[in-house]
Design an enzyme around this catalytic site. Structure first.
Site, PDB file in Angstrom:
ATOM      1  CG  ASP A  14      49.115  59.095  24.825  1.00  0.00           C
ATOM      2  OD1 ASP A  14      48.613  59.563  25.852  1.00  0.00           O
ATOM      3  OD2 ASP A  14      48.554  59.101  23.722  1.00  0.00           O
ATOM      4  CG  HIS A  44      49.731  63.333  32.622  1.00  0.00           C
ATOM      5  ND1 HIS A  44      50.337  64.479  33.060  1.00  0.00           N
ATOM      6  CD2 HIS A  44      49.797  63.387  31.281  1.00  0.00           C
ATOM      7  CE1 HIS A  44      50.749  65.188  32.025  1.00  0.00           C
ATOM      8  NE2 HIS A  44      50.424  64.543  30.937  1.00  0.00           N
TER       9      HIS A  44
HETATM   10  P1  IMP Z   1      42.573  67.842  20.869  1.00  0.00           P
HETATM   11  O1  IMP Z   1      43.785  68.169  21.669  1.00  0.00           O
HETATM   12  O2  IMP Z   1      41.496  67.159  21.684  1.00  0.00           O
HETATM   13  O3  IMP Z   1      42.066  69.008  20.092  1.00  0.00           O
HETATM   14  O4  IMP Z   1      42.999  66.758  19.763  1.00  0.00           O
HETATM   15  C1  IMP Z   1      43.922  67.059  18.725  1.00  0.00           C
HETATM   16  C2  IMP Z   1      44.848  65.887  18.479  1.00  0.00           C
HETATM   17  O5  IMP Z   1      45.702  65.717  19.600  1.00  0.00           O
HETATM   18  C3  IMP Z   1      44.132  64.534  18.300  1.00  0.00           C
HETATM   19  O6  IMP Z   1      44.854  63.767  17.377  1.00  0.00           O
HETATM   20  C4  IMP Z   1      44.202  63.934  19.704  1.00  0.00           C
HETATM   21  O7  IMP Z   1      44.102  62.533  19.693  1.00  0.00           O
HETATM   22  C5  IMP Z   1      45.570  64.397  20.135  1.00  0.00           C
HETATM   23  N1  IMP Z   1      45.732  64.481  21.587  1.00  0.00           N
HETATM   24  C6  IMP Z   1      45.288  65.450  22.415  1.00  0.00           C
HETATM   25  N2  IMP Z   1      45.662  65.202  23.683  1.00  0.00           N
HETATM   26  C7  IMP Z   1      46.372  64.075  23.653  1.00  0.00           C
HETATM   27  C8  IMP Z   1      47.067  63.328  24.662  1.00  0.00           C
HETATM   28  O8  IMP Z   1      47.110  63.673  25.843  1.00  0.00           O
HETATM   29  N3  IMP Z   1      47.693  62.211  24.242  1.00  0.00           N
HETATM   30  C9  IMP Z   1      47.695  61.822  22.924  1.00  0.00           C
HETATM   31  N4  IMP Z   1      47.089  62.491  21.951  1.00  0.00           N
HETATM   32  C10 IMP Z   1      46.427  63.612  22.320  1.00  0.00           C
HETATM   33 MG    MG Z   2      48.277  60.551  27.844  1.00  0.00          MG
END
Ligand code: IMP
Ligand code: MG
Length: 332
Positions: A14, A44
């Protein structure tokens, strides 16, 4: 000769990578845009010709008629992929022969989504990302090339970049951020993919092809997930509100904190970052508070008096790296 520029997230995702990708594509000589990690956990946000788009899978190259590939380092949710194709087509974006999926990318299946839903301990996005990578590494996964419905989109990275287009200029677009990297993040509060420059190389690009590494950070930090991240001070709730810090994928509130220069420096060094973009400087301006940490771990806070002082301190700190500040959601 193949040339690759890599965009990486410097914090916890982000950071505004979508905007930077979009900007570079509008200026640059790119023939290809490749997403190199993650799945539809990513969101995105991109402003194109005055219209707002939130993409999860498809690289931003598609907005400029640049061949856009979901690379082999990614995992793909087929339903969400087709939803996104439709969303772009409905919005009038010309996607014909522009969107591809590497044949060796892995596919997120129903049972991946289901088992991810149980994973509340880490606060994942529940998109099946972790379980899909889990199956990939235990060799129980299914690759994109095995799904007839994806056949029109399948691409072989070796043929594309070493047989058909040996002089390609590629912009590699990362998802998440280095502080969420499976190896270098705060394990287990990490995602399941490689969010570093090495993660881009894993998609079939040799390190020697990498020309520049553009690190994208925010002028403060945010994190979505289960661990405690935001210090107990009202100023951060205010920052969260002004910055509209809600996840683009899950709508969850993002926890906020000040930017940490030592953490960023570690990522700069380990990834050979050549340019560093700090987004959302306008949000700090509205908040009227200019704080940062310069000590990894100890979290000693450092207060500056103005935007100019804040920016100057950061520029000096990252001597030798091109540092850019941006205060607009639509441009750099
Ligand atoms: P996962 O990628 O869904 O397994 O989540 C693992 C960690 O990464 C969690 O804390 C999510 O909130 C974070 N996370 C995954 N993708 C994003 C993203 O695109 N932006 C921010 N946090 C993310
Ligand atoms: Mg994002």
């Amino acid at each position: 000769m193949l040339r690759v520029d890599v965009i990486i997230g410097m914090q916890h995702g982000d950071e505004g990578k979508g905007k930077v990708t979009h900007y570079l594509l509008s200026k640059g000589p790119y023939t290809h845009c490749v997403r190199y990690n993650g799945g539809c956990n990513a969101g995105h946000t991109i402003y194109h010709e005055g219209q707002k788009f939130v993409t999860h899978h498809i690289p931003a190259g598609v907005f400029f008629g640049v061949k856009s590939i979901i690379g082999p380092g990614c995992v793909v949710d087929i339903h969400k992929f087709f939803d996104e194709v439709k969303m772009l087509r409905d919005a009038g974006v010309d996607i014909l022969d522009k969107i591809y999926i590497a044949k060796n990318a892995h596919i997120i299946l129903e049972h991946h989504r289901e088992s991810d839903s149980e994973e509340i301990k880490l606060g994942t996005t529940r998109t099946g990302n972790g379980p899909c990578y889990g199956d990939k590494y235990t060799r129980n996964g299914r690759r994109a090339e095995n799904f007839p419905i994806l056949q029109p989109y399948i691409i072989d990275m070796y043929e594309e970049f070493y047989i058909r287009n040996p002089n390609a200029e590629v912009l590699c677009e990362g998802a998440q951020g280095a502080e969420l990297d499976i190896d270098w993040g705060d394990y287990p509060y990490v995602t399941s993919s490689h969010c570093t420059v090495a993660g881009a190389c894993l998609n079939g690009f040799p390190p020697t092809s990498v020309r520049s590494v553009i690190g994208v950070a925010k002028a403060y930090e945010t994190y979505v997930g289960s661990k405690e991240f935001q210090p107990p001070d009202d100023v951060f709730s205010k920052l969260q509100e002004i910055g509209q810090e809600y996840g683009a994928t899950t709508g969850r509130k993002r926890q906020c904190n000040w930017v940490n220069l030592s953490n960023l420096d570690r990522i700069v060094k380990m990834n050979g970052v050549t340019s560093l973009v700090f987004n959302k400087i306008d949000i700090l301006e509205e908040l009227g508070v200019w704080c940062m940490y310069v000590d990894r771990g100890s979290h000693n806070m450092f207060i500056l008096q103005s935007r100019d002082q804040f920016c100057e301190y950061i520029r000096d700190y990252f001597d030798g790296v091109e540092v850019i500040f941006s205060g607009s959601p639509e441009k750099i």
